[in-house]
Design a protein around this motif. Structure first.
Motif, PDB file in Angstrom:
ATOM      1  N   CYS A 125       1.038   8.742  -6.092  1.00 52.64           N
ATOM      2  CA  CYS A 125       0.774   9.994  -5.374  1.00 52.64           C
ATOM      3  C   CYS A 125      -0.677  10.046  -4.891  1.00 52.64           C
ATOM      4  N   LEU A 126      -1.137   8.951  -4.315  1.00 52.95           N
ATOM      5  CA  LEU A 126      -2.516   8.883  -3.838  1.00 52.95           C
ATOM      6  C   LEU A 126      -2.576   8.483  -2.361  1.00 52.95           C
ATOM      7  N   PRO A 127      -2.506   9.459  -1.452  1.00 52.22           N
ATOM      8  CA  PRO A 127      -2.572   9.124  -0.019  1.00 52.22           C
ATOM      9  C   PRO A 127      -3.886   8.457   0.374  1.00 52.22           C
ATOM     10  N   ASN A 128      -4.954   8.659  -0.402  1.00 52.47           N
ATOM     11  CA  ASN A 128      -6.230   8.039  -0.034  1.00 52.47           C
ATOM     12  C   ASN A 128      -6.143   6.513  -0.029  1.00 52.47           C
ATOM     13  N   LEU A 129      -5.173   5.945  -0.779  1.00 52.76           N
ATOM     14  CA  LEU A 129      -4.995   4.493  -0.747  1.00 52.76           C
ATOM     15  C   LEU A 129      -4.587   4.049   0.655  1.00 52.76           C
ATOM     16  N   LEU A 130      -3.773   4.851   1.305  1.00 48.19           N
ATOM     17  CA  LEU A 130      -3.336   4.506   2.656  1.00 48.19           C
ATOM     18  C   LEU A 130      -4.496   4.661   3.645  1.00 48.19           C
ATOM     19  N   THR A 174       0.833  -1.201   0.000  1.00 49.60           N
ATOM     20  CA  THR A 174       0.000   0.000   0.000  1.00 49.60           C
ATOM     21  C   THR A 174       0.872   1.258   0.000  1.00 49.60           C
ATOM     22  N   VAL A 175       1.886   1.261   0.853  1.00 47.96           N
ATOM     23  CA  VAL A 175       2.765   2.430   0.936  1.00 47.96           C
ATOM     24  C   VAL A 175       3.476   2.669  -0.404  1.00 47.96           C
ATOM     25  N   GLU A 176       3.879   1.581  -1.047  1.00 50.23           N
ATOM     26  CA  GLU A 176       4.520   1.708  -2.357  1.00 50.23           C
ATOM     27  C   GLU A 176       3.569   2.339  -3.374  1.00 50.23           C
TER      28      GLU A 176
END
Ligand code: ARG
Length: 501
Positions: free
Chosen positions: A439-444, A431-433
């Protein structure tokens, strides 16, 4: 079991990561420039700067955690028409026999800017003087420069206060404003000329590229020098690309701004490639985001229709969070309530922004962002605090988050809920990768929300402290790994955890 004893929660450093299938060798750490926040200094920071500041900071933290060499750049707007306006306005105040002292005017830069802007829009003479001042400033006129230094100093102090409250990692050294590129601008234009890219059009120096056309299929210019000799936003950005590639040795450059600047960036990236300022090996990425809207779907404004100052917004966030803490935990001492409310309030504002897909507009709602159920900061902070309380209740150390702790490492995965939680935990690294590459912090945020959900299911069906050994230890190990992952994940988003709520 690989995640628990590892302080990086299974996230490899670049040299430990293999390249995608079909290629040979390993990834190298990249030098990544993250251009974010970058407010225009003539005014106070307002909500328009919030998204860039928050998203950029989360990306910088994430890239750094992955082992990349991150260089933050705060490309502050300290050099445009607005400063010509301010200087002209102060001159007019003086001529009018009003000898108000400079520092008093500067105390409310916002008010000063508003008055100046009004004159600029309504009085052509004033507008002309303002424009002349910009040229004077840019060509080194001493009087103009001293005044300008005053404005920017006051304004920067104000920005730093906001950064401090937001827990944003930008430092003085990261500031490289538009003004610092001033001396490079003639050279940029000369190099464009040498590369055969320059055309004069109605007295202005322009670059025309075939791929940019208006709706009537006429070529669109990138203007790099105006008829009056002034340079533009685009010229400065071209100079900045040269600096970032040449001096900072950037291999990837991220520009975190609102999506209305998309065309600007496509154009300067294309010009920079053609002119050889940025070789193809350097990745140039615009990281656009949508607008902040109010509940009615309108751009976020004060009740009077003005722009919302960031300091006011953050005050309100803390005020609202106090309410939440009072409801949850009325018996805590006031001092502690305030501390928690600060972390919860600021965290809520940041998380609300980061949990949206950044490319869409998002509706700013206090109720939603402070809610304890849903994908919110208070929910995540509460999940963490609850895990901490398990350790406190069991007389177990709560500092398992520290690297020295290797107590909780023996996993015995039996129950389906244990398995589901363990599987989630193992997905942190990928996920962090993905956050860093897309460039999508919403994934985290989405990941953390799912993790907290998996934890709740586990906790409801699997007793922890009351289980016999070795189950008890194993379940505590799952709790510890979950707590550390939430804490680390929120940390990458620039959000703090609290021990109790
Ligand atoms: N100062 C600009 C603004 O407020 C943003 C600058 C973004 N960075 C850049 N290199 N152009 O819109």
């Amino acid at each position: 079991a690989a995640i628990a004893p590892d302080e990086r929660l299974g996230v490899a450093k670049p040299h430990q990561r293999y390249l995608p299938k079909g290629t040979v060798g390993r990834q190298a750490a990249q030098a990544v420039v993250v251009d974010y926040s970058s407010p225009n200094l003539a005014k106070e920071m307002h909500v328009g700067h919030l998204r860039s500041t928050i998203i950029g900071d989360a990306l910088a933290r994430t890239l750094e955690f992955l082992g990349h060499n991150v260089k933050r750049q705060n490309h502050v707007g300290d050099w445009g028409t607005q400063f010509g306006m301010l200087v002209a306005f102060m001159d007019r105040v003086r001529e009018g026999g009003d000898t108000e002292d400079l520092s008093r005017e500067l105390a409310d830069l916002e008010e000063l800017y508003r008055k100046a802007k009004h004159l600029f829009d309504t009085d052509p003479d004033f507008a002309n003087t303002a424009r002349e001042n910009v040229v004077k400033l840019q060509s080194g006129d001493e009087n103009c420069q001293i005044r300008w230094l005053n404005y920017t100093a006051v304004s920067l102090l104000h920005c730093e206060k906001v950064y401090g409250r937001l827990g944003v990692m930008l430092k003085r050294d990261d500031i490289r404003g538009e003004s610092e590129y001033n001396d490079d601008l003639p050279e940029v234009v000369a190099d464009l000329e040498k590369a055969g890219l320059l055309t004069e059009s109605q007295g202005a120096q322009c670059v025309f590229l075939d791929e940019f056309r208006n709706k009537d299929n006429e070529p669109l210019p990138v203007i790099v020098k105006k008829t009056d000799g002034g340079y533009l936003y685009a010229t400065t950005d071209l100079a900045a690309i040269r600096y970032r590639v040449g001096e900072l040795h950037a291999e990837r450059i991220l520009y975190v701004t609102d999506s209305r600047q998309a065309l600007h960036f496509r154009q300067i990236f294309a010009v920079a490639r053609k002119a050889g300022f940025a070789p193809e090996s350097v990745l140039l990425e615009h990281v656009p985001f949508g607008m902040m809207l109010d509940k009615g779907g309108q751009p976020f404004k004060t009740r009077e229709g003005g722009t919302v100052k960031l300091t006011d917004l953050l005050d309100e966030a803390e005020r609202q969070a106090i309410g939440l803490v009072n409801a949850k935990n009325p018996d805590l001492p006031d001092e502690q309530k305030r501390e928690i409310a600060e972390k919860v309030g600021i965290g809520a504002v940041k998380y609300a922004d980061l949990s949206q897909n950044r490319t869409s507009d998002y509706v700013f709602s206090w109720d939603k962002m402070l809610s304890l159920d849903g994908n919110t900061a208070p929910y995540m902070q509460y999940a963490y605090a609850r895990i901490q309380s398990i350790f406190r209740k069991g007389d177990e150390s709560t500092d398992y988050t520290e690297k020295k702790s290797t107590n909780y490492t023996n996993f015995l995965i039996e129950d389906p809920a244990e398995r589901a939680l363990a599987v989630k935990l193992l997905q942190f690294a990928e996920t962090v990768e993905a956050v860093a590459s897309e460039c999508l912090p919403n994934l985290l945020c989405g990941y953390l929300f799912d993790l907290a959900g998996a934890f709740t299911t586990f906790y409801e069906s699997c007793p922890v402290l009351k289980s016999p050994e070795p189950t008890r230890s194993s379940r505590l190990a799952l709790c510890a790994a979950t707590g550390r992952t939430i804490r680390t994940g929120l940390g990458l988003l620039g959000i703090e955890t609290v021990e109790q709520m």
